[in-house]
Motif scaffolding. Structure first.
Motif, PDB file in Angstrom:
ATOM      1  N   ILE A  76       0.836  -1.194   0.000  1.00  0.00           N
ATOM      2  CA  ILE A  76       0.000   0.000   0.000  1.00  0.00           C
ATOM      3  C   ILE A  76       0.875   1.250   0.000  1.00  0.00           C
ATOM      4  O   ILE A  76       0.681   2.168  -0.788  1.00  0.00           O
ATOM      5  CB  ILE A  76      -0.925  -0.003   1.239  1.00  0.00           C
ATOM      6  N   THR A  99       2.176   3.552  -3.362  1.00  0.00           N
ATOM      7  CA  THR A  99       1.778   4.960  -3.350  1.00  0.00           C
ATOM      8  C   THR A  99       2.981   5.863  -3.612  1.00  0.00           C
ATOM      9  O   THR A  99       2.896   6.818  -4.391  1.00  0.00           O
ATOM     10  CB  THR A  99       1.148   5.322  -1.994  1.00  0.00           C
ATOM     11  N   MET A 153      -6.191   0.395  -4.007  1.00  0.00           N
ATOM     12  CA  MET A 153      -7.022   0.484  -2.806  1.00  0.00           C
ATOM     13  C   MET A 153      -6.997   1.900  -2.232  1.00  0.00           C
ATOM     14  O   MET A 153      -8.041   2.448  -1.877  1.00  0.00           O
ATOM     15  CB  MET A 153      -6.536  -0.510  -1.736  1.00  0.00           C
ATOM     16  N   VAL A 154      -5.789   2.479  -2.122  1.00  0.00           N
ATOM     17  CA  VAL A 154      -5.687   3.835  -1.568  1.00  0.00           C
ATOM     18  C   VAL A 154      -6.473   4.820  -2.433  1.00  0.00           C
ATOM     19  O   VAL A 154      -7.256   5.627  -1.921  1.00  0.00           O
ATOM     20  CB  VAL A 154      -4.207   4.270  -1.463  1.00  0.00           C
ATOM     21  N   ILE A 168     -10.194   4.339  -1.996  1.00  0.00           N
ATOM     22  CA  ILE A 168     -10.700   4.879  -0.737  1.00  0.00           C
ATOM     23  C   ILE A 168     -10.862   6.388  -0.856  1.00  0.00           C
ATOM     24  O   ILE A 168     -11.890   6.945  -0.469  1.00  0.00           O
ATOM     25  CB  ILE A 168      -9.761   4.508   0.428  1.00  0.00           C
ATOM     26  N   SER A 169      -9.864   7.060  -1.452  1.00  0.00           N
ATOM     27  CA  SER A 169      -9.994   8.516  -1.510  1.00  0.00           C
ATOM     28  C   SER A 169     -11.019   8.934  -2.566  1.00  0.00           C
ATOM     29  O   SER A 169     -11.594  10.002  -2.463  1.00  0.00           O
ATOM     30  CB  SER A 169      -8.637   9.178  -1.757  1.00  0.00           C
ATOM     31  N   VAL A 216     -13.405  -0.920  -2.838  1.00  0.00           N
ATOM     32  CA  VAL A 216     -12.832  -1.083  -1.500  1.00  0.00           C
ATOM     33  C   VAL A 216     -13.354  -2.378  -0.878  1.00  0.00           C
ATOM     34  O   VAL A 216     -12.599  -3.184  -0.324  1.00  0.00           O
ATOM     35  CB  VAL A 216     -13.178   0.117  -0.602  1.00  0.00           C
ATOM     36  N   LEU A 263      -6.879   1.380   7.396  1.00  0.00           N
ATOM     37  CA  LEU A 263      -7.187   2.370   6.358  1.00  0.00           C
ATOM     38  C   LEU A 263      -8.681   2.365   6.040  1.00  0.00           C
ATOM     39  O   LEU A 263      -9.327   3.413   5.956  1.00  0.00           O
ATOM     40  CB  LEU A 263      -6.375   2.005   5.110  1.00  0.00           C
ATOM     41  N   ALA A 269     -11.585   5.099   6.675  1.00  0.00           N
ATOM     42  CA  ALA A 269     -12.457   5.568   5.602  1.00  0.00           C
ATOM     43  C   ALA A 269     -13.913   5.546   6.061  1.00  0.00           C
ATOM     44  O   ALA A 269     -14.695   6.423   5.715  1.00  0.00           O
ATOM     45  CB  ALA A 269     -12.281   4.702   4.356  1.00  0.00           C
ATOM     46  N   MET A 289      -4.953  10.061   5.896  1.00  0.00           N
ATOM     47  CA  MET A 289      -6.096   9.510   6.619  1.00  0.00           C
ATOM     48  C   MET A 289      -5.954   9.656   8.132  1.00  0.00           C
ATOM     49  O   MET A 289      -6.859   9.309   8.873  1.00  0.00           O
ATOM     50  CB  MET A 289      -6.238   8.020   6.295  1.00  0.00           C
TER      51      MET A 289
END
Lengths: 335, 301
Positions: free
Chosen positions: A276, A280, A291-292, A295-296, A303, B151, B155, B242
């Motif tokens: 992860i 990134t 995934m990151v 999520i954002s 997700v 994470l 979220a 986050m």
């Protein structure tokens, strides 16, 4: 042996069901209306809303929804991404080889360096080699790898200009990717320089991802080796006059490897968490970055299913390690 | 050590003796002692942060953007370790950042330790289906890579330091539950527990006063590991946007803000990460020392 395998498999079923409940529940416990969330900021008409509610099954009792969710999963339906409109599973399968390639290189680095270092450190307990490598291992174990990656970029890409900063391969090269592994595909393409480009993109991310597993494996190998070297049968082997190489290689190493193999297997979860961060930093197009980003972007179907798929993979790898463990250590199998 | 606590409440003399013995073994490990001194210094620094920091960690000096540390060309002693992209003093932010990291570690370890002990005690002590259900739930949590689960939890809960701490605590709690349960299963049928039971001790007393003190050694070691792990995970969450939100001087969040300057201003990237590394390293060194000092298996050598 078959009984052992079946036993381990049946042990997994409740865990697997638990994982599906977590993935299923994740979307339900989100604050707000899931349909409105999926609609995003654009909003929607009441008819469209009712239609979505029905299509997604939110108007039915929760247990029915869950069973339906399970049913879909068992048929390989993991839902569609809101952003790419593609089935989540196909996105996953496209991106997974990138992560696999990275993780594979990382674990190879970690094992090839970690095991010999651990063995040597144990054999020369208290020497400068032992002290230096074990201090380094503890530093590696304590490393915030996202920072470590940035440092390597500053040094190797910024100052020395040896490696690229991000991505999997230079934009100059384009070729079909039948295997999804850039190293293999670039070789198959036959284009000059493609393999070197792919390899140079892979070096830094692999080192970053390998750091923590390497430290853990080196430490674990050393302590397993020390424990075995203190056992009676090693002393007996020595007393019989066997050469030190034979004592270490045959008697000690083989038994010390049993806990080490378990440790290596347990690194899969660590690698996934590390991926992860590593992906990134290096803009590596694998499932960690996916995934990151999802999520954002609030791409919740991704997700949800990504969580499930990753946990499933970790679980299967752990099962394989468990079975291997039973294979090399009969004491576990028969207990 | 385990045998010394055979009676429920050891006499003061025994306790002092245990401490002395612990210190004797802990002192053997030089790294652990260094780690401990560093950690103590860090705690003092965190407590005295408002007195020690030369500047306010949030105030921006528009006339001093990306000033390098004082030993570099263009650096000034007014900003010893330089400033970041909006002109905040890095040294002051690092000093205040220690508060956040230690606070995160304490909160996460407290929640997960207490939760894990209670859950593990109940599972190990009662056994049967209670044990089975609890341990399967723990297995499910452990099946996810910890950072990924944290994470996703963040979220769900919404980004922020509090939610990040809750998420990390949930993720690290199963380790404590498993350790406690294993220790309880090992101790449950020992004679001293039987004796306490025959003497009429209730379930609560048996669990918390009789059995728990004899299961503490592995839990203490795990607590130090979780402490450093929590600092790393919280920094990682902050780095991914986050965790703690800007302008909080949390080390991971500082790194996230500094990312775009990595090739221009090395100090904004290097220093917060170094702070994380050294802090985590000191705690892990202490953890190694604690393990050696508390683990009776290693003591024979």
């Amino acid at each position: 042996m078959i009984k052992f395998i079946l036993g381990r498999l049946s042990y997994l079923i409740p865990t697997f069901i638990g994982i599906t409940i977590v993935a299923f529940g994740f979307v339900r416990i989100l604050p707000g209306d899931p349909v409105l969330l999926m609609a995003g900021e654009r909003g929607m008409t009441p008819e469209h809303y009712a239609d979505m509610m029905q299509r997604l099954g939110f108007d039915r009792p929760i247990w029915q929804q869950y069973l339906e969710y399970l049913w879909k999963l068992l048929h390989g339906n993991f839902g569609d991404s809101i952003v790419t409109k593609q089935p989540v599973l196909s996105d996953f399968l496209t991106l997974f080889p990138a992560t696999l390639e990275l993780a594979f290189c990382a674990i190879i680095i970690a094992v090839v360096i970690g095991v010999p270092v651990g063995v040597l450190a144990a054999l020369k307990r208290g020497s400068w080699f032992d002290q230096t490598t074990m201090t380094a291992a503890l530093v590696g174990y304590s490393m915030p790898i996202f920072w470590w990656g940035l440092l390597l970029i500053i040094f190797f890409s910024g100052i020395l200009g040896w490696t690229p900063v991000s991505g999997r391969i230079s934009l100059l090269y384009y070729f079909p990717t039948p295997t999804g592994f850039m190293l293999i595909d670039s070789l198959l393409s036959g284009q000059k320089g493609a393999f070197a480009s792919a390899a140079s993109h892979l070096v830094l991310p692999s080192i970053v991802l390998a750091t923590i597993p390497l430290a853990v494996i080196a430490r674990q190998t050393r302590s397993a080796m020390l424990e075995v070297l203190g056992e009676d049968y090693v002393r007996t082997a020595r007393a019989k006059g066997l050469s030190p190489r034979r004592v270490v290689g045959v008697h000690a190493l083989r038994n010390a490897m049993i806990p080490v193999i378990t440790t290596i297997g347990l690194q899969v979860g660590v690698l996934m968490a590390g991926a992860i961060l590593t992906e990134t930093i290096f803009s590596w197009p694998g499932i960690g970055k996916w995934m990151v980003d999802s999520i954002s972007r609030r791409d919740y179907p991704v997700v949800q299913s990504g969580l499930l798929l990753i946990a499933g993979i970790v679980m299967i790898v752990n099962l394989v390690v468990d079975l291997l463990y039973g294979l090399i250590n009969p004491r576990i199998r028969h207990s | 050590m385990a045998d010394a606590t055979a009676t429920n409440t050891p006499a003061p003399g025994t306790r002092r003796q245990m401490l002395a013995e612990f210190w004797f073994y802990f002192r053997e490990n030089r790294g652990a002692v260094y780690g401990m001194w560093f950690f103590i210094a860090l705690v003092i620094m965190a407590i005295l942060a408002p007195l020690l920091a030369p500047h306010d960690p949030i105030i921006q000096d528009r006339s001093a953007l990306l000033v390098p540390p004082f030993w570099e060309d263009g650096g000034t002693t007014n900003y010893l370790l330089g400033t970041d992209a909006v002109g905040r003093d890095i040294l002051s932010r690092l000093i205040f950042g220690a508060r956040y990291s230690l606070f995160i570690g304490i909160v996460v370890v407290t929640i997960s330790l207490v939760g894990g002990i209670v859950i593990g005690l109940v599972a190990g002590f009662f056994g049967g289906w209670i044990d089975m259900v609890i341990m399967r739930v723990m297995d499910v949590i452990l099946a996810f890579p910890s950072l990924l689960l944290a994470l996703v939890l963040v979220a769900v809960l919404g980004p922020g330091l509090t939610n990040a701490m809750i998420a990390i605590a949930i993720v690290s709690q199963p380790h404590f539950a498993r350790l406690t349960r294993a220790a309880v299963l090992g101790e449950k049928n020992r004679e001293y527990v039987m004796a306490a039971r025959v003497a009429g001790a209730g379930k609560m007393r048996l669990m918390f006063r009789t059995i728990l003190p004899n299961c503490l050694a592995p839990l203490i070691v795990q607590a130090t590991l979780s402490f450093s792990g929590a600092i790393l995970d919280a920094a990682a969450l902050g780095f991914l946007g986050m965790g703690a939100q800007p302008p909080t001087p949390e080390w991971g969040t500082m790194l996230a803000e500094a990312r775009e300057f990595i090739l221009r201003a090395w100090w904004v990237v290097t220093l917060p990460g170094l702070a994380i590394l050294v802090t985590v390293l000191a705690i892990n060194l202490m953890g190694d020392g604690l393990r050696d000092a508390l683990d009776p298996k290693l003591k024979r050598s």
